[in-house]
Design an enzyme around this catalytic site. Structure first.
Site, PDB file in Angstrom:
ATOM      1  N   CYS A  96       0.855  -1.186   0.000  1.00  0.00           N
ATOM      2  CA  CYS A  96       0.000   0.000   0.000  1.00  0.00           C
ATOM      3  C   CYS A  96       0.893   1.237   0.000  1.00  0.00           C
ATOM      4  CB  CYS A  96      -0.969  -0.013   1.173  1.00  0.00           C
ATOM      5  SG  CYS A  96      -0.391   0.815   2.650  1.00  0.00           S
ATOM      6  N   GLU A  97       0.506   2.201  -0.826  1.00  0.00           N
ATOM      7  CA  GLU A  97       1.370   3.363  -0.982  1.00  0.00           C
ATOM      8  C   GLU A  97       1.287   4.312   0.207  1.00  0.00           C
ATOM      9  OE1 GLU A  97       0.133   5.114  -4.650  1.00  0.00           O
ATOM     10  OE2 GLU A  97      -1.523   6.201  -3.755  1.00  0.00           O
ATOM     11  N   HIS A  98       0.332   4.102   1.088  1.00  0.00           N
ATOM     12  CA  HIS A  98       0.207   4.998   2.249  1.00  0.00           C
ATOM     13  C   HIS A  98       1.118   4.602   3.397  1.00  0.00           C
ATOM     14  CE1 HIS A  98      -3.984   5.362   0.389  1.00  0.00           C
ATOM     15  NE2 HIS A  98      -3.278   6.409   0.027  1.00  0.00           N
ATOM     16  N   HIS A  99       1.375   3.299   3.532  1.00  0.00           N
ATOM     17  CA  HIS A  99       2.180   2.829   4.666  1.00  0.00           C
ATOM     18  C   HIS A  99       3.370   1.971   4.247  1.00  0.00           C
ATOM     19  CE1 HIS A  99      -1.973   3.392   6.228  1.00  0.00           C
ATOM     20  NE2 HIS A  99      -1.346   3.911   7.270  1.00  0.00           N
ATOM     21  N   GLN A 138      -5.646  -0.589  -3.544  1.00  0.00           N
ATOM     22  CA  GLN A 138      -6.309  -1.742  -4.171  1.00  0.00           C
ATOM     23  C   GLN A 138      -7.276  -1.324  -5.287  1.00  0.00           C
ATOM     24  OE1 GLN A 138      -7.826  -4.671  -1.395  1.00  0.00           O
ATOM     25  NE2 GLN A 138      -9.304  -5.420  -2.899  1.00  0.00           N
ATOM     26  N   HIS A 166      -5.293  -6.143   4.173  1.00  0.00           N
ATOM     27  CA  HIS A 166      -4.318  -5.053   4.232  1.00  0.00           C
ATOM     28  C   HIS A 166      -3.672  -5.041   5.617  1.00  0.00           C
ATOM     29  CE1 HIS A 166      -5.467  -2.716   0.534  1.00  0.00           C
ATOM     30  NE2 HIS A 166      -6.394  -3.654   0.589  1.00  0.00           N
ATOM     31  N   CYS A 168      -1.872  -2.897   6.877  1.00  0.00           N
ATOM     32  CA  CYS A 168      -1.951  -1.585   7.534  1.00  0.00           C
ATOM     33  C   CYS A 168      -3.269  -1.439   8.301  1.00  0.00           C
ATOM     34  CB  CYS A 168      -1.755  -0.443   6.533  1.00  0.00           C
ATOM     35  SG  CYS A 168      -3.027  -0.297   5.288  1.00  0.00           S
TER      36      CYS A 168
HETATM   37 ZN    ZN Z   1      -2.073   1.401   4.019  1.00  0.00          ZN
END
Ligand code: ZN
Length: 208
Positions: A96-99, A138, A166, A168
């Site tokens: 995931c590009e956020h975490h 996703q 996920h 995260c």
């Molecule tokens: Zn994430």
């Protein structure tokens, strides 16, 4: 009649050798900073090769950034198949590009060929792999797979369903282990035809 294939494992890894255009040294320096940041002693034995290992891991997990996904959707010549094709249970792992935390799950790809244009079954797994091995969300991952297949093969319709856990969400933050995120992307004929869509969904859901 639909043709269903079950793909528990993609047949092979990405062709591109990970790390070819990656700055491993730069990632290594970053990992060393993270270790220092969390209060670790970067000199202790267990951590000595960690920055390099992590750099190599990220190179591998982002290998899809250095591949052209469209190469996997060239039509096989001389085929006449015009019925729905479903490849289900293509396992994938993405970040995931956020975490930069992994999300892991299964992808199901259904399409209805037009004018006999079909693609090799293993190529669908490669297509999924190429987009999964990038920093992703996703929803975008699902759309990119559907769009590339739809644009490249020009079929009657495409449906992609992805289900993933996920980390995260499951090991940090709201901590909901087992929560599954399901996304779908529907292109062409599947959009208009709810019966065909339902047929594809039923086949995807069917357990052997
Ligand atoms: Zn994430």
């Amino acid at each position: 009649m639909a043709t269903i294939y079950s793909a528990t494992e993609p047949d092979e890894g990405p062709e591109d050798l990970p790390g070819r255009e990656v700055d491993l040294d730069k990632i290594e320096r970053g990992v060393r900073l993270i270790l220092e940041g969390v209060g670790e002693d970067t000199g202790r034995a267990g951590l000595q090769r960690t920055p390099r290992r992590v750099a190599e891991m990220y190179a591998e997990l982002t290998a899809g950034m250095r591949e052209d996904a469209r190469e996997h959707v060239r039509a096989l010549p001389g085929d006449k198949h015009d019925e729905m094709v479903i490849v289900k249970d293509i396992s994938f792992a993405s970040l995931c590009e956020h975490h930069l935390a992994p999300f892991v799950g299964k992808c199901h790809v259904a399409y209805i060929p037009k004018a006999g244009r079909i693609v090799g079954l293993s190529k669908l797994a490669r297509l999924v792999e190429t987009f999964a091995r990038r920093l992703q969300v996703q929803e975008r991952l699902t759309s990119e797979i559907a769009d590339t297949l739809f644009d490249g093969l020009k079929p009657v319709g495409v449906m992609v369903v992805m289900e993933a856990e996920h980390t995260c969400m499951t090991i940090r933050g709201v901590k909901k282990p087992g929560a599954i995120t399901i996304t779908s992307a529907i292109r062409g004929g599947f959009r208009k035809d709810s019966r065909t869509r339902a047929e594809a969904m039923a086949l995807i859901r069917e357990k052997e």
